[in-house]
Write a protein that holds these residues in place. Structure first.
Motif, PDB file in Angstrom:
ATOM      1  N   THR A 136      36.778  33.639  32.519  1.00 23.85           N
ATOM      2  CA  THR A 136      37.885  34.207  31.567  1.00 23.85           C
ATOM      3  C   THR A 136      39.212  34.485  32.701  1.00 23.85           C
ATOM      4  O   THR A 136      38.934  35.249  33.523  1.00 23.85           O
ATOM      5  N   PRO A 137      40.358  34.279  32.110  1.00 22.29           N
ATOM      6  CA  PRO A 137      41.354  35.034  32.999  1.00 22.29           C
ATOM      7  C   PRO A 137      41.355  36.484  33.130  1.00 22.29           C
ATOM      8  O   PRO A 137      41.845  36.987  34.113  1.00 22.29           O
ATOM      9  N   GLU A 138      40.723  37.022  32.209  1.00 22.99           N
ATOM     10  CA  GLU A 138      40.705  38.728  32.385  1.00 22.99           C
ATOM     11  C   GLU A 138      39.686  39.108  33.592  1.00 22.99           C
ATOM     12  O   GLU A 138      39.847  40.001  34.089  1.00 22.99           O
ATOM     13  N   ASP A 139      38.825  38.235  33.933  1.00 25.18           N
ATOM     14  CA  ASP A 139      37.615  38.362  34.968  1.00 25.18           C
ATOM     15  C   ASP A 139      38.210  38.032  36.438  1.00 25.18           C
ATOM     16  O   ASP A 139      37.429  38.100  37.382  1.00 25.18           O
ATOM     17  N   TRP A 140      39.343  37.352  36.608  1.00 24.71           N
ATOM     18  CA  TRP A 140      39.906  36.906  37.633  1.00 24.71           C
ATOM     19  C   TRP A 140      40.049  38.016  38.606  1.00 24.71           C
ATOM     20  O   TRP A 140      39.750  37.770  39.902  1.00 24.71           O
ATOM     21  N   SER A 141      40.538  38.935  38.237  1.00 23.98           N
ATOM     22  CA  SER A 141      40.441  40.222  39.150  1.00 23.98           C
ATOM     23  C   SER A 141      39.379  40.556  40.085  1.00 23.98           C
ATOM     24  O   SER A 141      39.480  41.605  41.043  1.00 23.98           O
ATOM     25  N   ARG A 142      38.188  40.218  39.411  1.00 23.97           N
ATOM     26  CA  ARG A 142      37.007  40.553  40.122  1.00 23.97           C
ATOM     27  C   ARG A 142      36.513  39.910  41.177  1.00 23.97           C
ATOM     28  O   ARG A 142      35.590  39.985  41.952  1.00 23.97           O
ATOM     29  N   TYR A 143      37.041  38.952  41.465  1.00 24.06           N
ATOM     30  CA  TYR A 143      36.806  37.884  42.655  1.00 24.06           C
ATOM     31  C   TYR A 143      37.505  37.978  43.812  1.00 24.06           C
ATOM     32  O   TYR A 143      38.920  38.365  43.594  1.00 24.06           O
ATOM     33  N   THR A 144      37.024  37.837  45.057  1.00 23.01           N
ATOM     34  CA  THR A 144      37.809  38.186  46.115  1.00 23.01           C
ATOM     35  C   THR A 144      37.525  37.169  47.279  1.00 23.01           C
ATOM     36  O   THR A 144      36.078  36.582  47.030  1.00 23.01           O
ATOM     37  N   CYS A 145      38.391  36.449  47.975  1.00 23.20           N
ATOM     38  CA  CYS A 145      37.975  35.562  48.958  1.00 23.20           C
ATOM     39  C   CYS A 145      37.742  36.485  50.379  1.00 23.20           C
ATOM     40  O   CYS A 145      38.863  36.982  50.656  1.00 23.20           O
ATOM     41  N   VAL A 146      36.814  36.180  51.195  1.00 16.92           N
ATOM     42  CA  VAL A 146      36.636  37.168  52.299  1.00 16.92           C
ATOM     43  C   VAL A 146      36.411  36.201  53.484  1.00 16.92           C
ATOM     44  O   VAL A 146      35.495  35.494  53.587  1.00 16.92           O
TER      45      VAL A 146
END
Length: 360
Positions: free
Chosen positions: A270-280
């Motif tokens: 969901t768009p609300e959960d996007w902030s939980r993802y990071t690329c490292v």
């Protein structure tokens, strides 16, 4: 195929460096039954950087890096050793070995390839040294040297007699031990000292988020990094993801650096959960990580948002069409005055109605 190179890249850092392992490896290939291919090829590398090569056609070692030139110029004894190894000792020994193997495997004629890897790894922090000697024959593992037990190990029954003969040669085993634990590590440290600018180089990349369409996976793309050994991953709440993630290969750039990408499928997010993802992104030998948060505003896409649609250009085209229509109207009126063709007026009225519809 003139040089067969297998490399294990272990870099170090100029950007907040951390301790890593460095490697010096030599690769030898002996073949039979292959026309237009040198029977013997030797290649040396440090941390995935090709140092030099020689083969049975060139007759002399060829340096690929300035640090090799400097070392050989300062150590003529080592240069002579390379010559002897490349031109006489190793070609003769490996040719005899491949001849023995064809007999052990009951082979007569055909194409056969013997590959040998010899080298060492050195941890620049702990000082720990490890060495290896491995043989492969016709694409499969044949026999390897165990530095801890100073014995040979083989998974092939046909090579058991070779193992027993080599285990009994104590002088050769002692020579291999000294080479792996003393000679190779010293050479490795010398190469690193002479070639610091190239062998110890590290370049951090630029990282971007890309997406073809709103329903496509988001690709985290890193480009411009060096050396080749690097990792790129997606994380959720700091934990590395494996599902819904597709890792791409590391590819070379035209300037000698590298690029890679990792795609994340967001179809179930969901768009609300996007902030939980990071690329490292992490480069071997560099302590700091490059962390890129998943933010829709930072994603580059091929689609043009409605707010950015070039309305000015459309209006310009419409105005141009209107002016063109008015000119046609004037021409038709002039023609009607002279010919009385009423059909021209009907066509002009239709065009004016179309222009009105487009504008409104």
């Amino acid at each position: 195929m003139k040089t067969l190179v297998f490399v294990a890249l272990l870099g170090t850092g100029l950007h907040v460096a951390v301790a890593v392992k460095h490697s010096l490896k030599y690769f030898y290939t002996v073949s039979s039954g292959l026309p237009n291919i040198p029977e013997f090829v030797a290649v040396g590398s440090v941390d995935d950087v090709l140092l030099g090569s020689c083969d049975s056609d060139k007759k002399t070692p060829e340096a690929k890096q300035d640090c090799v030139e400097k070392q050989l110029q300062s150590d003529l004894q080592q240069f002579e050793l390379y010559n002897q190894q490349c031109l006489k000792i190793l070609p003769n020994f490996f040719k005899a070995t491949i001849h023995t193997l064809t007999q052990r495997f009951n082979q007569s004629g055909g194409v056969h390839v013997l590959q040998v890897m010899s080298g060492c790894e050195w941890d620049d922090e702990t000082g720990e040294i490890d060495g290896l000697v491995q043989y492969g024959y016709d694409g499969v593992d044949l026999i390897s040297f165990d530095l801890k037990t100073l014995t040979w190990i083989t998974p092939k029954p046909q090579a058991v007699s070779i193992k027993l003969n080599w285990d009994a040669d104590k002088a050769r085993i002692k020579n291999i031990e000294i080479r792996l634990t003393q000679i190779y590590p010293q050479w490795l440290k010398t190469f690193l000292a002479y070639g610091e600018s190239s062998l110890l180089r590290t370049d951090l990349p630029s990282v971007s988020l890309l997406q073809k369409t709103p329903s496509s996976p988001v690709s985290c793309h890193a480009t411009g990094f060096y050396p080749e050994r690097a990792t790129l991953s997606w994380r959720k709440d700091g934990e590395e993801l494996h599902e819904d993630v597709e890792l791409g290969e590391i590819l070379p750039n035209h300037d000698g650096t590298f690029q890679m990408s990792a795609e994340l499928n967001l179809s179930s997010v969901t768009p609300e959960d996007w902030s939980r993802y990071t690329c490292v992104f992490q480069l071997s030998g560099v302590k700091e990580e490059i962390v890129t948060k998943l933010d829709k505003a930072d994603i580059r896409t091929n689609e043009v948002p409605p707010s950015e649609f070039p309305t000015g250009a459309v209006v310009g085209v419409v105005v141009g069409l209107l002016l063109l229509t008015l000119c046609i109207c004037g021409l038709l009126m002039w023609r009607r005055n002279r010919t009385g063709f009423s059909e021209d007026w009907r066509r002009t009225s239709v065009m004016l109605l179309w222009i009105k519809t487009v504008i409104t």
